[in-house]
Structures are given as C-alpha cells and as structure tokens.
Design an enzyme around this catalytic site. Structure first.
Site, short mmCIF file in Angstrom:
data_model
loop_
_atom_site.label_atom_id
_atom_site.label_comp_id
_atom_site.label_asym_id
_atom_site.label_seq_id
_atom_site.Cartn_x
_atom_site.Cartn_y
_atom_site.Cartn_z
N HIS A 149 14.07 102.57 59.78
CA HIS A 149 13.06 101.53 59.95
C HIS A 149 11.76 102.10 60.51
O HIS A 149 10.68 101.56 60.28
CB HIS A 149 13.58 100.37 60.83
CG HIS A 149 14.29 100.82 62.06
ND1 HIS A 149 15.61 101.17 62.06
CD2 HIS A 149 13.87 100.98 63.33
CE1 HIS A 149 15.97 101.51 63.29
NE2 HIS A 149 14.93 101.41 64.06
N ARG A 161 19.30 116.96 62.85
CA ARG A 161 18.77 117.03 61.49
C ARG A 161 17.48 117.84 61.49
O ARG A 161 16.71 117.81 62.43
CB ARG A 161 18.55 115.62 60.94
CG ARG A 161 19.88 114.87 60.88
CD ARG A 161 19.86 113.61 60.07
NE ARG A 161 19.32 113.69 58.76
CZ ARG A 161 20.01 113.96 57.64
NH1 ARG A 161 21.30 114.23 57.71
NH2 ARG A 161 19.41 113.96 56.48
N ASP A 207 11.08 110.99 58.79
CA ASP A 207 11.76 112.06 59.53
C ASP A 207 10.89 113.31 59.70
O ASP A 207 11.06 114.04 60.68
CB ASP A 207 13.07 112.45 58.83
CG ASP A 207 14.18 111.42 59.07
OD1 ASP A 207 13.91 110.38 59.70
OD2 ASP A 207 15.32 111.65 58.61
N HIS A 229 24.62 76.89 70.29
CA HIS A 229 25.87 77.09 71.02
C HIS A 229 27.05 76.77 70.11
O HIS A 229 27.01 75.75 69.42
CB HIS A 229 25.92 76.20 72.25
CG HIS A 229 27.22 76.34 72.99
ND1 HIS A 229 27.50 77.46 73.74
CD2 HIS A 229 28.31 75.53 73.06
CE1 HIS A 229 28.72 77.32 74.25
NE2 HIS A 229 29.23 76.17 73.85
N LEU A 237 14.69 107.62 62.23
CA LEU A 237 15.34 106.35 61.88
C LEU A 237 14.68 105.75 60.64
O LEU A 237 13.46 105.88 60.45
CB LEU A 237 15.23 105.36 63.03
CG LEU A 237 15.99 105.71 64.31
CD1 LEU A 237 15.63 104.76 65.44
CD2 LEU A 237 17.50 105.70 64.07
C1 LIG Z 1 25.04 109.65 58.30
C2 LIG Z 1 23.70 109.06 58.62
C3 LIG Z 1 23.62 107.77 59.10
C4 LIG Z 1 22.38 107.21 59.38
N1 LIG Z 1 22.35 105.92 59.84
C5 LIG Z 1 21.15 105.35 60.14
C6 LIG Z 1 21.08 104.01 60.59
O1 LIG Z 1 22.10 103.32 60.72
N2 LIG Z 1 19.87 103.49 60.86
C7 LIG Z 1 18.71 104.21 60.73
O2 LIG Z 1 17.63 103.69 61.01
N3 LIG Z 1 18.74 105.49 60.29
C8 LIG Z 1 19.93 106.07 60.00
N4 LIG Z 1 19.95 107.37 59.53
C9 LIG Z 1 18.69 108.10 59.43
C10 LIG Z 1 17.93 107.73 58.16
O3 LIG Z 1 18.74 108.00 57.05
C11 LIG Z 1 16.63 108.52 58.06
O4 LIG Z 1 15.88 108.35 59.24
C12 LIG Z 1 15.78 108.07 56.89
O5 LIG Z 1 16.49 108.24 55.67
C13 LIG Z 1 14.48 108.84 56.82
O6 LIG Z 1 13.73 108.38 55.77
P1 LIG Z 1 12.62 109.28 55.06
O7 LIG Z 1 11.97 108.40 54.07
O8 LIG Z 1 11.79 109.95 56.09
O9 LIG Z 1 13.41 110.46 54.33
P2 LIG Z 1 14.75 110.58 53.47
O10 LIG Z 1 15.53 109.35 53.45
O11 LIG Z 1 15.38 111.83 53.96
O12 LIG Z 1 14.20 110.80 52.00
C14 LIG Z 1 13.48 111.95 51.64
C15 LIG Z 1 13.45 112.07 50.13
O13 LIG Z 1 12.53 113.12 49.80
C16 LIG Z 1 13.05 113.86 48.71
N5 LIG Z 1 12.43 115.20 48.78
C17 LIG Z 1 12.59 116.14 49.75
N6 LIG Z 1 11.84 117.23 49.47
C18 LIG Z 1 11.21 116.99 48.30
C19 LIG Z 1 10.29 117.72 47.50
N7 LIG Z 1 9.83 118.93 47.85
N8 LIG Z 1 9.86 117.16 46.35
C20 LIG Z 1 10.29 115.92 45.96
N9 LIG Z 1 11.14 115.19 46.69
C21 LIG Z 1 11.58 115.70 47.84
C22 LIG Z 1 14.55 113.85 48.93
O14 LIG Z 1 15.23 114.04 47.71
C23 LIG Z 1 14.79 112.45 49.52
O15 LIG Z 1 15.15 111.52 48.55
C24 LIG Z 1 21.19 107.95 59.20
C25 LIG Z 1 21.25 109.27 58.70
C26 LIG Z 1 22.49 109.82 58.42
C27 LIG Z 1 22.55 111.21 57.89
#
Ligand SMILES: Cc1cc2nc3c(=O)[nH]c(=O)nc-3n(C[C@H](O)[C@H](O)[C@H](O)COP(=O)(O)OP(=O)(O)OC[C@H]3O[C@@H](n4cnc5c(N)ncnc54)[C@H](O)[C@@H]3O)c2cc1C
Length: 471
Positions: free
Chosen positions: A324, A275, A315, A447, A322
């Site tokens: 959490h 990613r 991320d 258990h 992840l």
């Molecule tokens: C298929 C899949 C399965 C997964 N399974 C797991 C799991 O089981 N357990 C786990 O811990 N993690 C899992 N993940 C990873 C997890 O989804 C991410 O680590 C997590 O969503 C990251 O959170 P975040 O808040 O950093 O960003 P994101 O969830 O990516 O959210 C970012 C947000 O920012 C918004 N954004 C981006 N740029 C802009 C901008 N310029 N202006 C305004 N808004 C913007 C986007 O629209 C989005 O809503 C999985 C990921 C995938 C793809």
C-alpha cells in the site's frame, strides 16, 4: 542509439507492474497522460504473484484447518480431517490468477500500453527494453521506476530453490514439509511459519536479534510469542546462522546462540532475512541515478529523483517495503507528473502482520509520542471485554490508543487481536482527519462488533469508558 535505431517516443514510461507501477500507470492515464508500462515478468508484481495475496491465501487455509482441529470446546468435532495440499495450492493460484488478470484488464480499460521486456537505461531519458528475441529503444518525457525487490540471500544458506528456499518457493511447495526451519523472524517468516505450523509442519524459527519482529512494540509481540509456543513452534532468538549442510534427507543448519553452537535439521529451510531492492543491473548510472548503501534510490517528497524526469516508488524508494505504500507513492508520482502539487505524508501509514493473533499499528507509539514532545494519554481496551471477540472465540489481545493528553488528538494505535488488519483502517482515517478521542467516542459503533474496541479505548482517553474501569 545507433543510426537507424529509431526510439519509441512515450510520454510516461512506468517500469514494473507491481502495486506501485500499475497503480501509478492507471492514475497517470486518468490524468490524461499517455502511458506505457513495461514489466519483464507477470503483471501484479511480487504482491499479487509471490507476496501479499498468495501468502494471505495460505494463511487463511491454515487458519481454517487450525480452527477445525481446535473447536472441540465449541462442540465441533471433526473426524478424519485431511489436507489435500495440491488442491490448496491450486485454489491459491486461482486467487492469484483472478487478481492478475484483473490488473491486465484495468490497464487495458485505462488505455495503458503494456509491454513485456526488461528495462535498461541508456541515457537520461532513454532506455532499452529487451525481450528474449529483440531490443527496442524508448525515449520518455517522464519515467516512474517501480522495479520492487527480491529475497535477500545469505552466504551460509544459498538458495537452491528446493531445500533452501525463499518465500517465493515457500508459496509453491508440493507438500507440507514435515520439518521446516525459518531463518529470520520478521513478518514474512512468521506469517509463513505460522501457516505451515497450522498445516502440520514442525517449525523452528531462528532469529538473529533478541526478539522476533524487531522494531515492533514488545507489548504486541509478546502475544504472538505465546501463540507460537501454543502451536508448537520453537522460536530461538539471538541465533546467528553460521553454516548449512545439505544431505539427501534435508538441511542441517548451524547457528551460534549465546556463544554456543547448535544445530537443527529439517526438510526445508525458508530464508526470510529481508529483501533487496532491484536497483542493480539496470544502467541507473546512465540515467544519472545513484543508489545508497542499501540499494534504495534517493528522492524528494514528490518521489522525484536527481534526474527530474525520473520518479521512484515502492520497494526501491525505501522502507517500509509494503504494497500500500508503493501504491500510495505511485499515485503521488503520477499526480506530480500531471502537474498537481501532491506530496507524500506517511503519518498514518498502516502496518499489518498476519500472524496469530494479527498485529496492526499506525502512527506513534507511546514512546515515540513522548519523544515527539507530547504529553501522552494511553488507553488500552481488551478484546476479552468485547462481546463480538468472545463470540468469535478470539478474545486474546487489545486495542491501544495513543493520544495527546491536552488536545486528545489521536496520534497512533497498536492492535493485537482478531481482524486487527481491518480494524486499523478506522485509526488511519482518524489520524488522517485529525480526529480526537472525543470524535471517535461520539461515533456510534455497531454492537456487537470488533470496532467497538476503538470506541471504548477512545472513551478511555476521555476517562469515560463504559466497559472498563477508567484510570
Ligand atoms: C511473502 C510476502 C508477503 C508479503 N505480504 C505483504 C502484505 O501482506 N502487505 C503488504 O503491504 N506487503 C506485503 N509484501 C510486500 C509487497 O509485496 C511489496 O512491498 C510490493 O510488492 C512492492 O511493490 P512494488 O510495486 O514496489 O514492486 P514489486 O511488486 O516487486 O514489482 C516490481 C515489478 O518490476 C518488475 N521489474 C523488475 N526489474 C525490472 C526491469 N529491469 N525491467 C522491467 N521490469 C522489471 C518485476 O518483474 C516486478 O513485476 C509481501 C512480500 C512478500 C515477499
């Protein structure tokens, strides 16, 4: 800012409504801050809409089908089993919708202002928020950036949203593909590949490295490989994808495997090779921020960037990507903004992979503990000796505890087996509390239950396990 273009002044601006952003917004609001959260798309981010939640729903549906098909030995014979895939996707969407609307009402109840639009920085503490029809300038005292990540594209397999897809489309197919190629044997590819194999697809996994799940202890991946084989999934490691060719029928993928060119054809190719952080096209330089060669933004242990007003979480802040971890960092950033002395400590970060069997680990492996200078004690208890695992017909796997030989302090654990995703929580707590093996061994575990395996493995560290031979 042009004359006459008044800025909206906000106290804490959170950019991104994923598990990082929305949690940060709520914690900042709890601490008395006035918070505005901006997201260009849906609340909940990737995790709720296109990641963790929908993938776990499909994995569970696949598990149910698989169990029904494979419970003959328990006297369960199912005739005429049918999969209505459209209904399955609808059910998965209903799970997603419940959770995303829940996030909306949590934000509302915490008096977080939610704005839809795309953020672009115009200065150290200013940005524009653009919607399709207009653009508004914002000035903030603090900003928490949580823009997340997107699927990484590779040249040989450019996404077309139909035949060459990312995890996003793989979670929204209209039918189970007869043949599916998964490029990338990381956790996302394997979780979805396993789910589709259970739903009836013929799956091939092409992984460039020598092993699937690179970076995960080989003793754990061995069991996943075995179960993939049983499911009929072809796993090819050391396969470097060179090119692809689309036809009406599907896609042919050519990969180099040990200097030999090989081809595979399938209806769909799921590319899950990693990613990419969403740190481009946001005017970060205007805010005095830089990204490293991987696209992550540097920060200190309070999630603060070079620009003291801007914090990064989730991320875009680095591995592991992840949910959490994103939420945890979000709380720390919000607390620091509110004047609290919070810092991150990742020692007890849980890692979970929802393959079959599930994998979960936290803390140190035996090798890492030795490298960190510990004299190490390792104890492994097998699920085959756990009554609950046997009664669940899921006795493959083990619960392994790594401890310091002298102090018996729990340093880490590796779990392969049923409910590993839940079982890891007790180890995470043990590490967080500085517990030693005796603390765990003295804790009464119900258990028959799966967590008894942690108690037994801890007793193994003490040399007094009851249900296995002590070394
Ligand atoms: C298929 C899949 C399965 C997964 N399974 C797991 C799991 O089981 N357990 C786990 O811990 N993690 C899992 N993940 C990873 C997890 O989804 C991410 O680590 C997590 O969503 C990251 O959170 P975040 O808040 O950093 O960003 P994101 O969830 O990516 O959210 C970012 C947000 O920012 C918004 N954004 C981006 N740029 C802009 C901008 N310029 N202006 C305004 N808004 C913007 C986007 O629209 C989005 O809503 C999985 C990921 C995938 C793809």
């Amino acid at each position: 800012m042009v004359v006459g273009d008044f800025a909206n002044e906000v106290d804490v601006l959170v950019v991104g409504g994923g598990p990082g952003g929305y949690v940060a917004a709520i914690r900042a609001a709890q601490l008395g801050k006035k918070v505005t959260l901006v997201d260009k798309a849906e609340l909940g981010g990737v995790c709720l809409n296109r990641g963790c939640i929908p993938s776990k729903a499909l994995i569970h549906a696949g598990d149910e089908v698989h169990k029904m098909k494979n419970s003959g030995h328990m006297g369960i014979e199912v005739d005429g089993l049918k999969i209505n895939f459209a209904e399955m996707i609808k059910w998965k969407d209903s799970v997603v919708n419940k959770l995303t609307s829940g996030v909306g009402s949590l934000l509302k109840n915490n008096k977080v202002e939610v704005v839809q639009g795309e953020v672009y920085f115009t200065g150290e503490n200013t940005c524009k928020v653009a919607t399709e029809s207009n653009s508004t300038t914002y000035q903030f005292n603090h900003c928490i950036l949580a823009t997340g990540s997107r699927p990484t594209e590779i040249k040989a397999l450019p996404f077309d949203g139909d035949k060459i897809i990312s995890s996003t489309e793989a979670l929204n197919l209209s039918e189970v593909p007869a043949k599916l190629i998964v490029v990338g044997g990381g956790y996302i590819g394997l979780e979805l590949g396993t789910a589709y194999a259970k739903l009836g697809a013929e799956v091939t996994v092409l992984e460039g490295m020598d092993s699937i799940l690179p970076g995960v202890d080989p003793s754990m991946t061995r069991m996943v490989k075995r179960s993939l084989k049983k499911l009929g999934v072809e796993v090819v490691t050391g396969a470097m994808v060179q090119s692809s060719d689309k036809s009406k029928k599907g896609v042919t993928v050519t990969a180099k495997v040990k200097d030999e060119e090989k081809t595979w054809t399938a209806d769909k190719v799921l590319v899950s090779v990693g990613r990419t952080p969403n740190t481009d096209e946001m005017g970060l330089d205007q805010a005095g921020l830089e990204v490293d060669e991987k696209g992550f933004i540097a920060h200190d242990e309070q999630m603060k960037t070079k620009n003291e007003k801007v914090f990064v979480i989730g991320d875009i802040a680095g591995q592991p990507m992840l949910a959490h971890k994103a939420s945890y960092e979000g709380k720390v950033a919000a607390e620091v903004i509110a004047g609290e002395p919070s810092v991150v400590d990742y020692r007890a970060m849980p890692y979970v992979i929802f393959t079959d069997p599930e994998l979960a680990y936290t803390g140190l492996t035996e090798k890492e503990a030795k490298e960190a200078g510990h004299e190490v004690a390792v104890s492994r208890f097998s699920f085959a000796a756990n009554g609950r695992a046997l009664s669940l017909d899921a006795a493959d796997g083990f619960f392994q505890v790594v401890a310091d030989k002298d102090t018996k302090q729990v340093l880490g654990a590796q779990i392969v087996g049923p409910e590993a995703s839940s079982l890891i929580a007790e180890v995470v707590l043990a590490i967080e509390m500085g517990a030693n093996a005796e603390d765990i061994a003295l804790t009464i575990h119900a258990h028959p239950s799966l967590p008894e395996t942690f108690m037994e493995a801890a007793e193994g560290i003490m040399g007094n396990a009851i249900h296995m031979v002590n070394k």
